[in-house]
Design a protein around this motif. Structure first.
Motif, PDB file in Angstrom:
ATOM      1  N   THR A  68       0.827  -1.198   0.000  1.00  0.00           N
ATOM      2  CA  THR A  68       0.000   0.000   0.000  1.00  0.00           C
ATOM      3  C   THR A  68       0.865   1.252   0.000  1.00  0.00           C
ATOM      4  N   ASP A  69       0.225   2.377  -0.216  1.00  0.00           N
ATOM      5  CA  ASP A  69       0.944   3.641  -0.112  1.00  0.00           C
ATOM      6  C   ASP A  69       1.461   3.846   1.308  1.00  0.00           C
ATOM      7  N   ALA A  70       0.716   3.359   2.309  1.00  0.00           N
ATOM      8  CA  ALA A  70       1.150   3.483   3.700  1.00  0.00           C
ATOM      9  C   ALA A  70       2.447   2.710   3.937  1.00  0.00           C
ATOM     10  N   ALA A  71       2.548   1.519   3.351  1.00  0.00           N
ATOM     11  CA  ALA A  71       3.769   0.735   3.491  1.00  0.00           C
ATOM     12  C   ALA A  71       4.931   1.433   2.793  1.00  0.00           C
ATOM     13  N   ALA A  72       4.673   1.998   1.619  1.00  0.00           N
ATOM     14  CA  ALA A  72       5.717   2.731   0.899  1.00  0.00           C
ATOM     15  C   ALA A  72       6.137   3.958   1.693  1.00  0.00           C
ATOM     16  N   ASP A  73       5.163   4.640   2.291  1.00  0.00           N
ATOM     17  CA  ASP A  73       5.484   5.806   3.114  1.00  0.00           C
ATOM     18  C   ASP A  73       6.397   5.436   4.268  1.00  0.00           C
ATOM     19  N   ALA A  74       6.205   4.247   4.824  1.00  0.00           N
ATOM     20  CA  ALA A  74       7.036   3.804   5.941  1.00  0.00           C
ATOM     21  C   ALA A  74       8.499   3.702   5.526  1.00  0.00           C
ATOM     22  N   VAL A  75       8.729   3.492   4.252  1.00  0.00           N
ATOM     23  CA  VAL A  75      10.097   3.397   3.753  1.00  0.00           C
ATOM     24  C   VAL A  75      10.642   4.771   3.378  1.00  0.00           C
ATOM     25  N   TYR A  76       9.836   5.575   2.708  1.00  0.00           N
ATOM     26  CA  TYR A  76      10.352   6.785   2.072  1.00  0.00           C
ATOM     27  C   TYR A  76      10.070   8.097   2.791  1.00  0.00           C
ATOM     28  N   ARG A  77       9.029   8.170   3.600  1.00  0.00           N
ATOM     29  CA  ARG A  77       8.712   9.442   4.249  1.00  0.00           C
ATOM     30  C   ARG A  77       9.713   9.771   5.340  1.00  0.00           C
ATOM     31  N   GLU A  78      10.145  10.992   5.371  1.00  0.00           N
ATOM     32  CA  GLU A  78      11.126  11.430   6.375  1.00  0.00           C
ATOM     33  C   GLU A  78      10.588  11.288   7.797  1.00  0.00           C
ATOM     34  N   ASP A  79       9.307  11.613   8.021  1.00  0.00           N
ATOM     35  CA  ASP A  79       8.738  11.548   9.368  1.00  0.00           C
ATOM     36  C   ASP A  79       8.252  10.154   9.736  1.00  0.00           C
ATOM     37  N   ALA A  80       8.478   9.190   8.862  1.00  0.00           N
ATOM     38  CA  ALA A  80       8.024   7.823   9.137  1.00  0.00           C
ATOM     39  C   ALA A  80       9.043   7.029   9.945  1.00  0.00           C
ATOM     40  N   MET A  81      10.169   7.636  10.257  1.00  0.00           N
ATOM     41  CA  MET A  81      11.243   6.929  10.962  1.00  0.00           C
ATOM     42  C   MET A  81      10.763   6.287  12.257  1.00  0.00           C
TER      43      MET A  81
END
Length: 94
Positions: A68-81
């Motif tokens: 999902t986009d949420a899973a991708a965000d977990a990899v790429y979003r800066e604030d997802a650390m």
């Protein structure tokens, strides 16, 4: 087989051809192929399973069809650390 960015500098048609060949090798020879990719569209199209890492930690582990986009965000979003990992229990295929 380990393929580190095997299609990084290829045009889309050649990249698809290479990844198709890797899938065929895997299926025909019964071997696991681990491919490092940064193109999520290719991961969704050719992979069975996607494991996303950020700063040396697994932050996504899902079937490719469930990426999902949420899973991708977990990899790429800066604030997802500091976000919780996105995982799905993988069942062993007989």
């Amino acid at each position: 087989m380990l393929a580190d960015e095997p299609v990084a500098s290829l045009d889309p048609a050649t990249a698809a051809s290479i990844l198709t060949q890797l899938r065929e090798i895997s299926a025909n020879d019964g071997i696991t192929v681990v491919v490092s990719l940064h193109q999520l569209d290719l991961a969704r199209r050719f992979a069975d399973r996607v494991i996303g890492m950020r700063a040396g930690q697994v932050v996504a582990d899902v079937a490719a069809r469930d990426l999902t986009d949420a899973a991708a965000d977990a990899v790429y979003r800066e604030d997802a650390m500091n976000a919780a990992p996105v995982t799905q229990r993988m069942q062993k295929v007989a």
